[in-house]
Design an enzyme around this catalytic site. Structure first.
Site, PDB file in Angstrom:
ATOM      1  N   GLY A 194       2.108   2.621  11.040  1.00 22.17           N
ATOM      2  CA  GLY A 194       3.708   3.541  10.229  1.00 22.17           C
ATOM      3  C   GLY A 194       4.038   3.508  11.838  1.00 22.17           C
ATOM      4  O   GLY A 194       4.817   4.773  12.037  1.00 22.17           O
ATOM      5  N   SER A 200       3.255  -2.183  10.086  1.00 22.42           N
ATOM      6  CA  SER A 200       4.837  -2.035  10.824  1.00 22.42           C
ATOM      7  C   SER A 200       5.418  -3.225  10.451  1.00 22.42           C
ATOM      8  O   SER A 200       6.927  -3.807  10.668  1.00 22.42           O
ATOM      9  CB  SER A 200       5.764  -1.695  11.931  1.00 22.42           C
ATOM     10  OG  SER A 200       4.641  -0.162  12.358  1.00 22.42           O
ATOM     11  N   GLU A 253      -7.140   4.315   8.844  1.00 20.43           N
ATOM     12  CA  GLU A 253      -6.707   5.577   7.748  1.00 20.43           C
ATOM     13  C   GLU A 253      -8.594   6.350   6.996  1.00 20.43           C
ATOM     14  O   GLU A 253      -8.765   7.265   7.329  1.00 20.43           O
ATOM     15  CB  GLU A 253      -5.374   5.903   6.731  1.00 20.43           C
ATOM     16  CG  GLU A 253      -3.767   5.869   7.646  1.00 20.43           C
ATOM     17  CD  GLU A 253      -3.588   5.449   6.568  1.00 20.43           C
ATOM     18  OE1 GLU A 253      -3.309   4.894   5.438  1.00 20.43           O
ATOM     19  OE2 GLU A 253      -2.058   4.416   7.585  1.00 20.43           O
ATOM     20  N   ASN A 281       0.948  -0.976   0.210  1.00 14.14           N
ATOM     21  CA  ASN A 281       0.279  -0.230   0.268  1.00 14.14           C
ATOM     22  C   ASN A 281       1.184   1.140  -0.221  1.00 14.14           C
ATOM     23  O   ASN A 281       1.897   2.041   1.042  1.00 14.14           O
ATOM     24  CB  ASN A 281      -0.493   0.130   1.138  1.00 14.14           C
ATOM     25  CG  ASN A 281      -1.990   1.101   1.460  1.00 14.14           C
ATOM     26  OD1 ASN A 281      -2.079   1.942   0.436  1.00 14.14           O
ATOM     27  ND2 ASN A 281      -2.068   1.102   2.419  1.00 14.14           N
ATOM     28  N   TRP A 282       0.912   1.873  -0.974  1.00  8.67           N
ATOM     29  CA  TRP A 282       1.795   2.582  -1.819  1.00  8.67           C
ATOM     30  C   TRP A 282       1.349   4.599  -0.680  1.00  8.67           C
ATOM     31  O   TRP A 282       1.477   5.693  -0.069  1.00  8.67           O
ATOM     32  CB  TRP A 282       2.013   3.552  -2.496  1.00  8.67           C
ATOM     33  CG  TRP A 282       2.806   1.764  -3.406  1.00  8.67           C
ATOM     34  CD1 TRP A 282       2.962   0.929  -3.107  1.00  8.67           C
ATOM     35  CD2 TRP A 282       3.101   2.172  -5.098  1.00  8.67           C
ATOM     36  NE1 TRP A 282       3.882  -0.028  -4.152  1.00  8.67           N
ATOM     37  CE2 TRP A 282       4.214   1.509  -5.136  1.00  8.67           C
ATOM     38  CE3 TRP A 282       3.442   3.686  -5.644  1.00  8.67           C
ATOM     39  CZ2 TRP A 282       4.259   0.810  -6.300  1.00  8.67           C
ATOM     40  CZ3 TRP A 282       4.218   2.608  -7.122  1.00  8.67           C
ATOM     41  CH2 TRP A 282       4.307   1.421  -7.169  1.00  8.67           C
ATOM     42  N   LYS A 283       0.343   3.930  -0.141  1.00  6.88           N
ATOM     43  CA  LYS A 283      -0.673   5.748   0.773  1.00  6.88           C
ATOM     44  C   LYS A 283      -0.861   6.799  -0.781  1.00  6.88           C
ATOM     45  O   LYS A 283      -0.279   7.280  -1.378  1.00  6.88           O
ATOM     46  CB  LYS A 283      -0.054   6.027   1.984  1.00  6.88           C
ATOM     47  CG  LYS A 283       0.123   4.055   2.789  1.00  6.88           C
ATOM     48  CD  LYS A 283      -0.180   4.401   3.928  1.00  6.88           C
ATOM     49  CE  LYS A 283      -0.313   2.967   4.624  1.00  6.88           C
ATOM     50  NZ  LYS A 283      -0.214   3.360   6.000  1.00  6.88           N
ATOM     51  N   HIS A 340      -9.324   0.621   5.213  1.00  2.37           N
ATOM     52  CA  HIS A 340      -8.159   1.073   5.570  1.00  2.37           C
ATOM     53  C   HIS A 340      -8.634   1.795   7.259  1.00  2.37           C
ATOM     54  O   HIS A 340      -9.395   2.687   6.748  1.00  2.37           O
ATOM     55  CB  HIS A 340      -6.932   1.820   4.242  1.00  2.37           C
ATOM     56  CG  HIS A 340      -6.211   1.379   5.416  1.00  2.37           C
ATOM     57  ND1 HIS A 340      -5.799   2.589   5.867  1.00  2.37           N
ATOM     58  CD2 HIS A 340      -5.062   0.783   5.222  1.00  2.37           C
ATOM     59  CE1 HIS A 340      -4.066   2.040   6.428  1.00  2.37           C
ATOM     60  NE2 HIS A 340      -3.666   1.177   5.428  1.00  2.37           N
ATOM     61  N   GLU A 364      -4.380  -4.686  11.011  1.00  3.53           N
ATOM     62  CA  GLU A 364      -3.917  -4.083  10.424  1.00  3.53           C
ATOM     63  C   GLU A 364      -4.508  -3.561  11.541  1.00  3.53           C
ATOM     64  O   GLU A 364      -4.746  -2.181  11.837  1.00  3.53           O
ATOM     65  CB  GLU A 364      -4.175  -3.373  10.038  1.00  3.53           C
ATOM     66  CG  GLU A 364      -3.866  -3.677   8.048  1.00  3.53           C
ATOM     67  CD  GLU A 364      -3.289  -2.637   7.501  1.00  3.53           C
ATOM     68  OE1 GLU A 364      -1.971  -2.994   6.734  1.00  3.53           O
ATOM     69  OE2 GLU A 364      -4.011  -2.088   6.927  1.00  3.53           O
ATOM     70  N   GLY A 421       2.488  -0.842   4.391  1.00  3.43           N
ATOM     71  CA  GLY A 421       2.831   0.385   4.474  1.00  3.43           C
ATOM     72  C   GLY A 421       4.272   0.848   3.787  1.00  3.43           C
ATOM     73  O   GLY A 421       4.834   0.760   2.424  1.00  3.43           O
ATOM     74  N   GLY A 422       4.491   1.131   4.756  1.00  2.00           N
ATOM     75  CA  GLY A 422       6.173   2.742   4.538  1.00  2.00           C
ATOM     76  C   GLY A 422       7.025   1.280   3.486  1.00  2.00           C
ATOM     77  O   GLY A 422       8.080   1.622   2.976  1.00  2.00           O
TER      78      GLY A 422
HETATM   79  P1  13P Z   1       3.163   0.083   7.634  1.00  2.00           P
HETATM   80  O1  13P Z   1       3.422  -0.776   6.709  1.00  2.00           O
HETATM   81  O2  13P Z   1       3.305   1.639   7.320  1.00  2.00           O
HETATM   82  O3  13P Z   1       2.971   0.432   8.883  1.00  2.00           O
HETATM   83  O4  13P Z   1       1.488   0.718   7.085  1.00  2.00           O
HETATM   84  C1  13P Z   1       0.879   0.019   7.148  1.00  2.00           C
HETATM   85  C2  13P Z   1      -0.722  -0.577   6.309  1.00  2.00           C
HETATM   86  O5  13P Z   1      -1.509   0.353   6.230  1.00  2.00           O
HETATM   87  C3  13P Z   1      -0.513  -0.935   4.941  1.00  2.00           C
HETATM   88  O6  13P Z   1      -1.682  -0.915   4.767  1.00  2.00           O
END
Ligand code: 13P
Length: 246
Positions: free
Chosen positions: A173, A208, A97, A9-11, A95, A167, A229-230
């Site tokens: 994050g 994470s 967020e 997930n590149w956000k 998600h 998640e 994510g990251g």
């Molecule tokens: P991180 O891996 O940056 O914690 O993000 C997880 C995430 O929200 C994937 O959708």
């Protein structure tokens, strides 16, 4: 059994040029993780560009969000049909967020799940508890409520045809990761909620995930892959994580 799924997930990161470069690097090295289904979720604006880079590759494309509505006067929204036409196979729904920053409630998430399947996209339903809910011992109640909202809307069979990503919000994050035992426990409960039809449903862990902690998470029997994510913004790191699933 489906191949293990590693989703990135590149956000809301990256220019168009950076998105193309990252997709290119993944395509160049995807042979290093044969046996794993890779999927990437670029920002909506870059989906078309990334879809072109992925042509001929086994890497799947996904969206980070989808409208619950069909075509119509919904300013700023993108429909499931549009995502499908652009080359998406998957879409995230619910998600954390989206839930916490954009007010997506369980009912809307369920409608998005339904809209995705109607357009032949595989929805990845994201569920997870906040730190406060965890501290109050509410983790399993929260997960059950989030999953049952979708089950009530689409029925158990359709729910089982999707993917579910656990998640924990406190792990997203933050560099804090659920212990493999904690994550496995939640995954068992999700599996139980799905019933016999959910034996083959892919259950992903997210929060994470990095190459340094993925192996022990993936060793758990009910963790079928990861939502990253990251660490998915670095091709090498993302591929390393995927290799740990093989
Ligand atoms: P991180 O891996 O940056 O914690 O993000 C997880 C995430 O929200 C994937 O959708």
């Amino acid at each position: 059994m489906a191949k293990p799924l590693i989703a990135g997930n590149w956000k809301m990161h990256g220019t168009a040029a950076e998105a193309v470069a990252l997709a290119r690097q993944l395509v160049k090295n995807e042979h290093s993780c044969a046996g794993v289904q890779l999927a990437i979720f670029p920002p909506t604006l870059h989906l078309g560009l990334v879809a072109s880079e992925l042509s001929g590759s086994a890497i799947a494309l996904g969206a980070q969000n989808v409208s619950e509505h069909g075509p119509g006067a919904f300013t700023g929204e993108v429909s499931a049909d549009m995502l499908k036409e652009t080359g998406c196979d998957y879409t995230l729904v619910g998600h954390s967020e989206r839930r916490t920053l954009f007010g997506e409630v369980d009912g809307a998430v369920a409608d998005k799940f339904k809209a995705a399947q109607r357009s032949d996209l595989v929805p990845i339903l994201c569920v997870g508890e906040t730190l406060q809910q965890r501290q109050q011992g509410l983790t399993l109640d929260v997960i059950a409520k989030q999953i049952n909202a979708v089950k009530d809307k689409v029925g158990i069979e359709n729910l089982c045809r999707g993917v579910i990503a656990y998640e924990p919000v406190w792990a997203i994050g933050t560099g804090e990761v659920a212990s493999p035992e904690e994550a496995q426990l939640v995954h068992i409960v999700i599996r139980e909620l799905l019933g016999p039809g959910g034996i083959g449903t892919s259950l992903l862990y997210g929060g994470s995930v990095k190459a340094s902690n993925a192996a022990e998470l993936f060793a758990e029997p009910d963790i079928d892959g990861g939502l990253v994510g990251g660490a998915s913004l670095e091709a090498d790191e993302f591929l390393k994580i995927a290799q740990l699933m093989t």
